[in-house]
Motif scaffolding. Structure first.
Motif, PDB file in Angstrom:
ATOM      1  N   LEU A  84      41.841  44.092  47.628  1.00  0.00           N
ATOM      2  CA  LEU A  84      43.204  44.621  47.553  1.00  0.00           C
ATOM      3  C   LEU A  84      44.222  43.483  47.497  1.00  0.00           C
ATOM      4  O   LEU A  84      44.295  42.657  48.406  1.00  0.00           O
ATOM      5  CB  LEU A  84      43.460  45.504  48.779  1.00  0.00           C
ATOM      6  CG  LEU A  84      44.800  46.231  48.807  1.00  0.00           C
ATOM      7  CD1 LEU A  84      44.882  47.267  47.692  1.00  0.00           C
ATOM      8  CD2 LEU A  84      45.006  46.921  50.150  1.00  0.00           C
ATOM      9  N   GLY A  85      44.938  43.436  46.422  1.00  0.00           N
ATOM     10  CA  GLY A  85      45.999  42.434  46.287  1.00  0.00           C
ATOM     11  C   GLY A  85      45.509  41.021  46.011  1.00  0.00           C
ATOM     12  O   GLY A  85      46.301  40.123  45.772  1.00  0.00           O
ATOM     13  N   ALA A  86      44.191  40.797  46.045  1.00  0.00           N
ATOM     14  CA  ALA A  86      43.702  39.430  45.833  1.00  0.00           C
ATOM     15  C   ALA A  86      43.771  39.070  44.355  1.00  0.00           C
ATOM     16  O   ALA A  86      43.394  39.873  43.510  1.00  0.00           O
ATOM     17  CB  ALA A  86      42.268  39.324  46.324  1.00  0.00           C
ATOM     18  N   TYR A  87      44.261  37.877  44.079  1.00  0.00           N
ATOM     19  CA  TYR A  87      44.280  37.516  42.663  1.00  0.00           C
ATOM     20  C   TYR A  87      42.886  37.052  42.255  1.00  0.00           C
ATOM     21  O   TYR A  87      42.046  36.705  43.080  1.00  0.00           O
ATOM     22  CB  TYR A  87      45.359  36.469  42.366  1.00  0.00           C
ATOM     23  CG  TYR A  87      45.044  35.096  42.897  1.00  0.00           C
ATOM     24  CD1 TYR A  87      44.358  34.171  42.098  1.00  0.00           C
ATOM     25  CD2 TYR A  87      45.420  34.719  44.184  1.00  0.00           C
ATOM     26  CE1 TYR A  87      44.054  32.929  42.580  1.00  0.00           C
ATOM     27  CE2 TYR A  87      45.120  33.475  44.674  1.00  0.00           C
ATOM     28  CZ  TYR A  87      44.428  32.575  43.868  1.00  0.00           C
ATOM     29  OH  TYR A  87      44.115  31.342  44.339  1.00  0.00           O
ATOM     30  N   GLY A  88      42.614  37.110  40.967  1.00  0.00           N
ATOM     31  CA  GLY A  88      41.300  36.654  40.499  1.00  0.00           C
ATOM     32  C   GLY A  88      40.229  37.736  40.500  1.00  0.00           C
ATOM     33  O   GLY A  88      39.094  37.478  40.127  1.00  0.00           O
ATOM     34  N   PHE A  89      40.594  38.961  40.919  1.00  0.00           N
ATOM     35  CA  PHE A  89      39.609  40.052  40.968  1.00  0.00           C
ATOM     36  C   PHE A  89      39.063  40.354  39.577  1.00  0.00           C
ATOM     37  O   PHE A  89      37.851  40.346  39.332  1.00  0.00           O
ATOM     38  CB  PHE A  89      40.278  41.286  41.591  1.00  0.00           C
ATOM     39  CG  PHE A  89      39.405  42.507  41.698  1.00  0.00           C
ATOM     40  CD1 PHE A  89      38.083  42.423  42.126  1.00  0.00           C
ATOM     41  CD2 PHE A  89      39.926  43.772  41.400  1.00  0.00           C
ATOM     42  CE1 PHE A  89      37.284  43.558  42.234  1.00  0.00           C
ATOM     43  CE2 PHE A  89      39.133  44.913  41.512  1.00  0.00           C
ATOM     44  CZ  PHE A  89      37.822  44.801  41.926  1.00  0.00           C
ATOM     45  N   LEU A  90      39.986  40.573  38.639  1.00  0.00           N
ATOM     46  CA  LEU A  90      39.567  40.894  37.274  1.00  0.00           C
ATOM     47  C   LEU A  90      38.803  39.736  36.638  1.00  0.00           C
ATOM     48  O   LEU A  90      37.777  39.922  35.999  1.00  0.00           O
ATOM     49  CB  LEU A  90      40.791  41.224  36.406  1.00  0.00           C
ATOM     50  CG  LEU A  90      41.400  42.599  36.600  1.00  0.00           C
ATOM     51  CD1 LEU A  90      42.631  42.754  35.712  1.00  0.00           C
ATOM     52  CD2 LEU A  90      40.393  43.688  36.249  1.00  0.00           C
TER      53      LEU A  90
END
Ligand code: ADP
Ligand code: ASP
Ligand code: MG
Length: 439
Positions: free
Chosen positions: A315-321
């Protein structure tokens, strides 16, 4: 000069090949460069032969391949010696594979190459027979070099220069193998199933052809696959962009990579029917002009796998995609449709190969669900950019037929609406939408 590419059914038997030769003759003033596919079903049978050879099975498939071509040659009253060397080489390959008991992508490409190598020789010989000076070429003999991505090879930049220089010098019609190429190291590659269209476009771009003609077994690009909707209509003009979307999302009439080389050089592509050579077919051009209809066509791609990835931890973490896409990338899996929310991503892929590995890696940071036997449906038309309500009309029509829709997405180009349905609903959805937009 023009490129004339003939697909498998167009060279499917002796009558079809006679017909092809006379179509080529009728365009003689345009200096045609001919590209051919293998005789219909032969590529499938070569793949089967490769697999059977690795299992040291009997030689029925080899005999079938041989018989199919000999029958054509006999009926055309040509000489069987024409394909003797190729058959001998194929037989050697079968024996070698039987003793190795193993095939990989490279050997599979080598097996598949024989279809086009043989059909090109027959077509060239038939042209000579009716007084048109022609010669068969394996594409690499004219410089069609590729990288070493067996099964989905790409031409090297040098291929374009080679093709241009070599074809310019000829004083006869070259009949060139579609679909196949060679690496600089001398190994045979294929461009992927249906890849002869791509060969035609690459050669067309290389020589700066005036037109690239794709001769097939239907009257051009139609409002949808005529095998699903009997009254599908031919579309007179489509833009490169529309054709690209349609091809990418399953309109098999054109290999998805065909458009790019043509678009780069702004060469019009025509899709024509070898069973009805006088028909107008479809012209694919830079700007299709003002559309008479907002929706141009509906494409459908079956046997799709959907992967749902959910991770509240992200949740909200960048780099997930990025992390997700990297994993698919590592396994060379191309993703067609993506939908996202803050913590979940759904995406579609063509087949489930290697999926176990991918799922295991994804599971390190997310919950994963896989759904097989889905279909992607794509409604395409430049006019959709300017006309509101197409999405609404699409989903209302499907809703009335109680067809469940998931993963709705609109391409960045705004010329398509794409979504996923269950495989069992695919044909019904296409028929419903065809009725809605084309009556
Ligand atoms: P070829 O052997 O000539 O390359 P293909 O079998 O690859 O021919 O492609 C032609 C087939 O594509 C048609 O017979 C038709 O069933 C299918 N097809 C799917 N979508 C469309 C469409 N929108 N327009 C025309 N044909 C389509
Ligand atoms: N013969 C190849 C195939 O069947 C390539 C082509 O037909 O375009 O996939
Ligand atoms: Mg094809």
């Amino acid at each position: 000069m023009i490129i004339m590419k003939f697909g498998g059914t167009s060279v499917g038997n002796s009558d079809r090949i006679k017909n092809v030769a006379s179509i080529v003759k009728s365009y003689i003033k345009k200096n045609p460069v001919v590209v051919v596919s293998a005789v219909t079903k032969i590529t499938d049978n070569l793949i089967k032969l490769a697999k059977e050879s690795a299992e040291d099975k009997r030689d029925e498939t080899f005999d079938l391949i041989k018989k199919t071509h000999y029958k054509i040659i006999e009926q055309l009253e040509l000489d069987k010696s024409l394909i003797e060397n190729d058959l001998q080489e194929l037989s050697n390959l079968v024996n070698k594979t039987k003793s190795n008991k193993n095939i990989d992508e490279e050997i599979l490409d080598y097996f598949q190459s024989f279809g086009e190598r043989i059909s090109s020789k027959i077509v060239a010989e038939q042209l000579n027979k009716i007084g048109v000076k022609a010669k068969a070429y394996n594409s690499w003999e004219l410089g069609f070099l590729t990288d070493a991505e067996f099964g989905s090879a790409e031409p090297l930049a040098i291929a374009y220069t080679n093709l241009k220089n070599n074809i310019k010098k000829l004083n006869h019609i070259p009949v060139i193998t579609g679909f196949i190429g060679k690496t600089e190291a001398g190994d045979i590659t294929t461009l992927g199933r249906g890849g002869s269209d791509y060969t035609a476009a690459i050669i067309g771009a290389a020589i700066g052809a005036e037109e690239i003609q794709i001769w097939t077994d239907v009257d051009g690009i139609m409002t949808t696959d005529p095998r699903i909707v009997k009254n599908a209509k031919t579309i007179e003009k489509v833009s490169f962009e529309e054709a690209s979307e349609l091809a990418y999302f399953g309109a098999r009439v054109l290999h998805p990579k065909t458009i790019l080389p043509a678009m780069d050089k702004n060469i019009p592509v025509k899709v024509l029917n070898s069973f009805n050579p006088k028909g107008k077919g479809t012209t694919i051009v830079n700007k299709a002009g003002k559309a008479d209809r907002t929706v141009k066509a509906i494409a459908c791609k079956k046997n799709i796998t959907v992967v749902h990835i959910d991770s509240t931890r992200m949740l909200g973490a960048y780099g997930f995609l990025a992390r997700i896409f990297d994993i698919f990338d590592d396994y060379k899996k191309s993703i067609d449709v993506v939908t996202t929310s803050e913590v979940s991503v759904s995406l579609t892929i063509d087949n489930g190969e290697n999926l176990n590995y991918i799922v295991n890696e994804l599971k390190e940071f997310a919950d994963v669900e896989v759904a097989n036997d889905k279909a992607v449906i794509c409604v395409v038309g430049e006019g959709m950019k300017y006309t509101p309500g197409i999405g609404g009309a699409t989903f209302t029509a499907l809703g009335k037929k109680k067809i469940n829709v998931e993963m709705i997405s609109q391409g960045a180009s705004k010329i398509n609406v794409t979504f996923v349905v269950d495989g069992k609903d695919a044909d019904k959805a296409v028929k419903t939408l065809h009725q809605e937009f084309f009556g």
